[in-house]
Write a protein that holds these residues in place. Structure first.
Motif, PDB file in Angstrom:
ATOM      1  N   PRO A   1     -26.369  -3.079 -30.429  1.00 12.76           N
ATOM      2  CA  PRO A   1     -26.159  -1.813 -31.232  1.00 12.76           C
ATOM      3  C   PRO A   1     -26.901  -1.803 -32.390  1.00 12.76           C
ATOM      4  N   SER A   2     -26.910  -0.661 -33.100  1.00 15.74           N
ATOM      5  CA  SER A   2     -27.234  -0.279 -34.392  1.00 15.74           C
ATOM      6  C   SER A   2     -26.791  -1.376 -35.531  1.00 15.74           C
TER       7      SER A   2
ATOM      8  N   GLY B   1     -29.592  -5.968 -36.064  1.00 13.06           N
ATOM      9  CA  GLY B   1     -30.687  -6.884 -36.502  1.00 13.06           C
ATOM     10  C   GLY B   1     -31.971  -6.879 -35.526  1.00 13.06           C
TER      11      GLY B   1
HETATM   12  N1  LIG Z   1     -33.668  -5.170 -47.041  1.00 15.68           N
HETATM   13  C1  LIG Z   1     -32.474  -5.295 -46.475  1.00 15.68           C
HETATM   14  N2  LIG Z   1     -31.307  -5.903 -47.552  1.00 15.68           N
HETATM   15  C2  LIG Z   1     -30.155  -5.768 -47.135  1.00 15.68           C
HETATM   16  N3  LIG Z   1     -29.924  -5.641 -45.895  1.00 15.68           N
HETATM   17  C3  LIG Z   1     -30.875  -5.276 -45.136  1.00 15.68           C
HETATM   18  C4  LIG Z   1     -32.067  -5.097 -45.227  1.00 15.68           C
HETATM   19  N4  LIG Z   1     -32.847  -4.722 -44.173  1.00 15.68           N
HETATM   20  C5  LIG Z   1     -31.852  -4.609 -43.096  1.00 15.68           C
HETATM   21  N5  LIG Z   1     -30.656  -4.846 -43.620  1.00 15.68           N
HETATM   22  C6  LIG Z   1     -29.404  -4.958 -42.892  1.00 15.68           C
HETATM   23  O1  LIG Z   1     -29.367  -5.789 -41.926  1.00 15.68           O
HETATM   24  C7  LIG Z   1     -28.975  -5.324 -40.610  1.00 15.68           C
HETATM   25  C8  LIG Z   1     -29.796  -5.397 -39.611  1.00 15.68           C
HETATM   26  O2  LIG Z   1     -30.636  -4.427 -39.665  1.00 15.68           O
HETATM   27  P1  LIG Z   1     -31.856  -4.005 -38.636  1.00 15.68           P
HETATM   28  O3  LIG Z   1     -32.514  -5.165 -38.408  1.00 15.68           O
HETATM   29  O4  LIG Z   1     -32.632  -2.730 -39.118  1.00 15.68           O
HETATM   30  O5  LIG Z   1     -31.035  -3.411 -37.396  1.00 15.68           O
HETATM   31  P2  LIG Z   1     -31.261  -2.682 -36.184  1.00 15.68           P
HETATM   32  O6  LIG Z   1     -32.687  -2.550 -36.288  1.00 15.68           O
HETATM   33  O7  LIG Z   1     -31.007  -3.609 -35.096  1.00 15.68           O
HETATM   34  O8  LIG Z   1     -30.645  -1.406 -36.116  1.00 15.68           O
HETATM   35  C9  LIG Z   1     -28.232  -4.083 -41.222  1.00 15.68           C
HETATM   36  O9  LIG Z   1     -26.961  -4.549 -41.286  1.00 15.68           O
HETATM   37  C10 LIG Z   1     -29.016  -3.628 -42.342  1.00 15.68           C
HETATM   38  O10 LIG Z   1     -28.247  -2.833 -43.107  1.00 15.68           O
END
Ligand SMILES: Nc1ncnc2c1ncn2[C@@H]1O[C@H](COP(=O)(O)OP(=O)(O)O)[C@@H](O)[C@H]1O
Ligand SMILES: [Mg+2]
Lengths: 228, 406
Positions: A45-46, A49
């Motif tokens: 899911p979105s 991570g």
């Molecule tokens: N630089 C960051 N600082 C704080 N939280 C982050 C950062 N990058 C991503 N997140 C958080 O980490 C979680 C995973 O993000 P992400 O890896 O982009 O998920 P996905 O790609 O599976 O949608 C999310 O809750 C996002 O808000």
């Protein structure tokens, strides 16, 4: 312990965002091995991570703890310079939004990783980039700027670029996320064919269960943990 | 290196308006600098040329303070010299031939000329004028002061009979070419010469006082047989005259006075003029640098996505830094080319409008290739330095941030 046929080996990788005050642990102890020639889908899911994991594997981001080995080599102690070098040699990226350089033509975008390598003559670079663009079906679009290409075509250029330096591993973060079904199918087919032809290892993040089912291996991430 | 150049050029080409403004800033800055420099260089050079037209770079005299005052002819003193002439006798350089040979050997010395100078009267009929006798070896002297180029009438022919006088003295005495004048010193020695040439050195006082005769005549008139009162020297590098003079003084035991000391006032003027010009140039450079920096800072933010992509593809921080430094350097270099053109145009136009009544330019501007090279070098270095902060910033960009935030 480290098997050279393992392109990537992650051991207990954690990622915590934020330092003081509010911290969020996004990845909770990931163990994952990608073997030479594997074609793997990463689903979930979105916000689970996936992108974070991909960026850590791609040496773009540092994990908070855990061990990351690329082709048997520990990356924890490497300097920024060394990581950059290793990334350039070993890993190609395809992103969701066609991250091409707008000022450059399709050909120049594909030549970019070759130019970053030292010592390859310009003519040879041009030749290889042309061959790759021909391979992805864009032989007649060599001198087009990204803005003049459709979404699917831009993604093909991105794939050709990821292949240019002939890396053993290609990481694709939702490469079809922005495309219509027909184009998405074609891009996916292209990735699969490249995998079959050259034995390049692929790790592809996708939302699309239809596409994921066509992969030999599926890894599912939920709340920062691998569940399958 | 190729990819850094390619990217730097492309980024510049892509950021049209920004590049235009940076280039415009450098062009105008360099234009102003070229304009100012060539104007001031020309101005100063012509002032120095005019000043040195009638002076040696270094004058060597006997190590005696008294002598200096008496050599400057002064009519009141000359009259009183009648009473106490032994005490007033000019001090002289006795082994002058040998000293001259030594001086001539030095590589930094371009010409050496002996001079017997002293006060006298020039008498023609009832008119008597106080003059300065200039006893010279014409061949040697003209290598220091180009008298032939100052001649209004006749020629600079100095022999036992022939002499040259200035236009004002000629008028005061009412003589023309071929007329005879009697030279008489305070202690009664006298000689008659024929006016073979009349000169105008551009300085009225000298036109009124200088009377050129042979070394031997002057020695006789001034009772300096076998000696000379000073030795004139010109050197290769004008602005080293002071230092060279000191060396020569040590070597010969004579005193040396450089043109810079003789014209101390002028030197102060020139120096403060140069200093204010440098000040202006310095601030122009600073403001051009600020312009480049502020444009590039914005450009780094705009290009953060490209930088992220490049980093992901294996482009090191160092290379990212070089891409932006190159942009600064390229803007500096190309701006300096346009600026040199602009400055040259401005200064040529300015020189063509500001003219003396006789049509000669008021400001003899100097456009030298060296100046353009310096301008190009300074502008390029300024561009690179101005790009340093933005370049460091670009290199520090986190590729993940750029890639995630589309
Ligand atoms: N630089 C960051 N600082 C704080 N939280 C982050 C950062 N990058 C991503 N997140 C958080 O980490 C979680 C995973 O993000 P992400 O890896 O982009 O998920 P996905 O790609 O599976 O949608 C999310 O809750 C996002 O808000
Ligand atoms: Mg994601």
């Amino acid at each position: 312990m480290s098997d050279i046929s393992n392109i990537i080996q992650l051991t207990d990788v954690r990622k915590v965002y934020g330092n003081d005050g509010i911290t969020t642990e996004v990845l909770h102890g990931i163990d994952l091995t990608l073997q030479q020639g594997e074609f793997t889908a990463l689903i979930g899911p979105s916000g689970s991570g996936k992108s974070t994991l991909l960026n850590i594997i791609g040496l773009l981001e540092q994990s908070t703890s855990g061990i990351i080995q690329v082709q048997g080599r520990e990356t924890g102690a490497l300097s920024d310079e060394e990581l950059t070098l290793l990334r350039g040699r070993s890993i190609g990226f395809v992103f969701q939004f066609h991250h091409l350089i707008p000022a450059f033509s399709a050909l120049e975008n594909v030549m970019m990783p070759l130019m970053l390598e030292a010592g390859r003559p310009l003519a040879a670079q041009r030749e290889r980039a042309t061959a790759l663009l021909t391979r992805v079906g864009l032989a007649d679009r060599l001198d087009f700027k990204p803005a003049k290409l459709s979404g699917g075509q831009q993604q093909r250029v991105a794939i050709a670029r990821a292949l240019a330096a002939n890396p053993p591993l290609i990481l694709a973060d939702e490469p079809t996320g922005n495309l219509d079904t027909a184009s998405a199918d074609e891009i996916f087919k292209l990735l699969y064919e490249v995998n079959q032809e050259s034995g390049t290892t692929f790790l592809i993040v996708t939302h699309d269960p239809r596409l994921a089912h066509r992969c030999r291996r599926v890894v599912e991430l939920v709340d920062g943990r691998i569940v399958v | 290196m190729r990819i850094e150049w390619l990217l730097a050029l492309r980024f510049l080409k892509e950021g049209r308006a920004q590049t235009f403004f940076m280039l415009g800033g450098v062009t105008m800055g360099v234009g102003v600098i070229v304009f100012l420099t060539s104007l001031i260089t020309g101005l100063q050079r012509s002032i120095i040329e005019k000043t040195l037209g009638t002076q040696a770079h270094v004058v060597m005299r006997p190590p005696d303070d008294e002598a200096r005052r008496i050599i400057m002819p002064d009519s009141a003193r000359a009259v009183s010299a009648n009473v106490e002439r032994r005490a007033q006798r000019l001090s002289s350089i006795l082994q002058w031939q040998q000293i001259m040979r030594e001086l001539e050997k030095r590589p930094e010395v371009t010409a050496v000329s002996p001079l017997v100078a002293g006060p006298s009267f020039a008498i023609r009929g009832s008119a008597t004028k106080s003059v300065a006798l200039m006893g010279i070896d014409p061949e040697k002297y003209t290598r220091i002061v180009p008298m032939s180029s100052f001649m209004k009438e006749g020629e600079f022919r100095i022999t036992a009979n022939d002499a040259a006088i200035g236009t004002d003295l000629a008028r005061d005495l009412g003589v023309t070419l071929g007329d005879k004048i009697r030279l008489q010193t305070a202690d009664g020695r006298s000689e008659t010469i024929t006016v073979a040439g009349i000169f105008d050195v551009g300085i009225r006082d000298l036109n009124r006082r200088w009377v050129f005769i042979t070394l031997r005549s002057a020695q006789n008139l001034l009772d300096l047989v076998g000696g000379v009162s000073s030795i004139d020297v010109t050197v290769r590098d004008l602005f080293k005259a002071d230092a060279i003079g000191e060396q020569l003084a040590q070597q010969t035991g004579l005193t040396a006075e450089s043109w810079m000391k003789t014209n101390a006032q002028l030197m102060v003027g020139l120096k403060s003029q140069s200093a204010s010009s440098y000040m202006i140039q310095f601030f122009v450079i600073i403001s051009v640098a600020f312009g480049i920096t502020s444009v590039l800072v914005v450009s780094v933010i705009q290009k953060s996505r490209e930088v992220g992509i490049l980093r992901a593809m294996g482009c090191s921080r160092k290379r990212i830094r070089h891409i932006f430094l190159l942009q600064g350097g390229l803007v500096g270099l190309s701006g300096s080319l346009f600026g040199s053109g602009l400055g040259a145009l401005l200064v040529t136009f300015f020189a063509s409008t500001a003219k003396n009544p006789d049509g000669t330019p008021i400001f003899p501007v100097v456009l030298e290739p060296g100046m353009f090279l310096v301008a190009a070098g300074v502008a390029t270095v300024t561009g690179i330095l101005a790009a340093a902060a933005p370049a460091v910033r670009a290199a520090k960009l986190d590729p993940v941030v750029a890639i995630r935030n589309v």
